[in-house]
Design a protein around this motif. Structure first.
Motif, PDB file in Angstrom:
ATOM      1  N   MET A 163       0.842  -1.203   0.000  1.00  0.00           N
ATOM      2  CA  MET A 163       0.000   0.000   0.000  1.00  0.00           C
ATOM      3  C   MET A 163       0.873   1.247   0.000  1.00  0.00           C
ATOM      4  SD  MET A 163      -3.354  -0.678   2.344  1.00  0.00           S
ATOM      5  CE  MET A 163      -2.481  -1.039   3.859  1.00  0.00           C
ATOM      6  N   GLU A 164       0.594   2.149  -0.908  1.00  0.00           N
ATOM      7  CA  GLU A 164       1.319   3.414  -0.994  1.00  0.00           C
ATOM      8  C   GLU A 164       0.566   4.536  -0.294  1.00  0.00           C
ATOM      9  OE1 GLU A 164       1.766   3.826  -5.197  1.00  0.00           O
ATOM     10  OE2 GLU A 164       2.958   1.995  -5.347  1.00  0.00           O
ATOM     11  N   ASP A 165      -0.747   4.357  -0.099  1.00  0.00           N
ATOM     12  CA  ASP A 165      -1.597   5.381   0.504  1.00  0.00           C
ATOM     13  C   ASP A 165      -2.604   4.674   1.417  1.00  0.00           C
ATOM     14  OD1 ASP A 165      -3.324   7.411   1.170  1.00  0.00           O
ATOM     15  OD2 ASP A 165      -3.749   8.022  -0.888  1.00  0.00           O
ATOM     16  N   ALA A 166      -2.240   4.471   2.664  1.00  0.00           N
ATOM     17  CA  ALA A 166      -3.059   3.686   3.595  1.00  0.00           C
ATOM     18  C   ALA A 166      -4.461   4.262   3.815  1.00  0.00           C
ATOM     19  CB  ALA A 166      -2.338   3.544   4.931  1.00  0.00           C
ATOM     20  N   GLU A 167      -4.663   5.551   3.573  1.00  0.00           N
ATOM     21  CA  GLU A 167      -5.986   6.147   3.759  1.00  0.00           C
ATOM     22  C   GLU A 167      -6.918   5.851   2.592  1.00  0.00           C
ATOM     23  OE1 GLU A 167      -6.330  10.162   5.013  1.00  0.00           O
ATOM     24  OE2 GLU A 167      -4.561  10.038   6.294  1.00  0.00           O
ATOM     25  N   ASN A 168      -6.367   5.623   1.406  1.00  0.00           N
ATOM     26  CA  ASN A 168      -7.197   5.443   0.205  1.00  0.00           C
ATOM     27  C   ASN A 168      -7.028   4.090  -0.465  1.00  0.00           C
ATOM     28  OD1 ASN A 168      -8.325   8.145   0.227  1.00  0.00           O
ATOM     29  ND2 ASN A 168      -6.248   8.816  -0.266  1.00  0.00           N
ATOM     30  N   GLU A 169      -6.251   3.207   0.129  1.00  0.00           N
ATOM     31  CA  GLU A 169      -6.041   1.886  -0.445  1.00  0.00           C
ATOM     32  C   GLU A 169      -6.240   0.828   0.630  1.00  0.00           C
ATOM     33  OE1 GLU A 169      -2.563   3.251  -3.594  1.00  0.00           O
ATOM     34  OE2 GLU A 169      -2.047   1.862  -1.989  1.00  0.00           O
ATOM     35  N   HIS A 170      -6.579  -0.368   0.171  1.00  0.00           N
ATOM     36  CA  HIS A 170      -6.707  -1.494   1.083  1.00  0.00           C
ATOM     37  C   HIS A 170      -6.238  -2.744   0.358  1.00  0.00           C
ATOM     38  CE1 HIS A 170      -7.942  -3.453   4.716  1.00  0.00           C
ATOM     39  NE2 HIS A 170      -8.659  -4.329   4.026  1.00  0.00           N
ATOM     40  N   ILE A 171      -5.945  -3.774   1.123  1.00  0.00           N
ATOM     41  CA  ILE A 171      -5.469  -5.048   0.590  1.00  0.00           C
ATOM     42  C   ILE A 171      -6.427  -6.149   1.016  1.00  0.00           C
ATOM     43  CG2 ILE A 171      -3.617  -6.780   0.740  1.00  0.00           C
ATOM     44  CD1 ILE A 171      -2.508  -4.395  -0.633  1.00  0.00           C
ATOM     45  N   LEU A 172      -6.794  -7.007   0.053  1.00  0.00           N
ATOM     46  CA  LEU A 172      -7.500  -8.250   0.369  1.00  0.00           C
ATOM     47  C   LEU A 172      -6.488  -9.371   0.223  1.00  0.00           C
ATOM     48  CD1 LEU A 172     -10.913  -7.996  -1.540  1.00  0.00           C
ATOM     49  CD2 LEU A 172     -10.492  -7.661   0.887  1.00  0.00           C
ATOM     50  N   LEU A 173      -6.474 -10.293   1.173  1.00  0.00           N
ATOM     51  CA  LEU A 173      -5.526 -11.399   1.148  1.00  0.00           C
ATOM     52  C   LEU A 173      -6.180 -12.677   0.624  1.00  0.00           C
ATOM     53  CD1 LEU A 173      -3.848 -10.771   4.610  1.00  0.00           C
ATOM     54  CD2 LEU A 173      -2.939 -10.188   2.356  1.00  0.00           C
ATOM     55  N   ASP A 174      -5.346 -13.551   0.077  1.00  0.00           N
ATOM     56  CA  ASP A 174      -5.780 -14.858  -0.425  1.00  0.00           C
ATOM     57  C   ASP A 174      -6.857 -14.737  -1.490  1.00  0.00           C
ATOM     58  OD1 ASP A 174      -4.009 -16.240   1.312  1.00  0.00           O
ATOM     59  OD2 ASP A 174      -5.437 -15.961   2.954  1.00  0.00           O
ATOM     60  N   VAL A 175      -6.718 -13.734  -2.341  1.00  0.00           N
ATOM     61  CA  VAL A 175      -7.691 -13.482  -3.410  1.00  0.00           C
ATOM     62  C   VAL A 175      -6.933 -13.248  -4.711  1.00  0.00           C
ATOM     63  CG1 VAL A 175      -9.473 -11.886  -4.229  1.00  0.00           C
ATOM     64  CG2 VAL A 175      -9.329 -12.435  -1.806  1.00  0.00           C
TER      65      VAL A 175
END
Length: 137
Positions: A31-43
């Motif tokens: 993530m480069e911008d924690a306020e505007n990005e999120h990560i989904l795992l195992d997808v």
């Protein structure tokens, strides 16, 4: 074995990266911008055809209610119609117009091939429509 991840914009759901990391912590470092990005795992995802919906779930992006190719009689009456969401950019012969949510309609009395490019607002998938207008009988 690595951990699969999908990085997406939280404001639109647009998938901006996919990949594999050695562990979960490394995935979140993407993530480069924690306020505007999120990560989904195992997808695993395809950014061309999928997005993250309002519930945070991977979903298919909607398509416009238009064919990719069709033919009509060049009689000035037969027409091709389809619904377009407001904000769709329609390109034809080098010109562009943005819709206000009105339906697309095309008719002609000139035989020929007509190509329209549609760029709807995200999450819709852009498309091209080719209309073959043939001599009216």
């Amino acid at each position: 074995m690595g951990v699969r991840y999908v990085k997406y914009r939280t404001d639109t759901g647009e998938i901006i990266a996919t990949g594999t990391c050695s562990n979960q912590e490394h995935c979140f470092l993407q993530m480069e911008d924690a306020e505007n990005e999120h990560i989904l795992l195992d997808v695993s995802a395809d950014d061309a055809t999928q997005w993250i919906d309002d519930q945070g779930e991977l979903a298919d992006r909607p398509v416009l209610d238009l064919p990719t190719a069709t033919s009509i009689a060049a009689d000035g009456i037969a027409e091709v119609v389809g619904a377009l969401p407001a904000g769709t950019v329609v390109r034809f012969n080098g010109a562009a117009a943005t819709t206000d949510g009105a339906a697309f309609a095309f008719t002609t009395d000139m035989p020929g091939t007509y190509v329209f490019d549609f760029e709807p607002p995200f999450p819709y998938i852009p498309c091209t429509l080719t209309v073959e207008a043939t001599d009216a009988i």
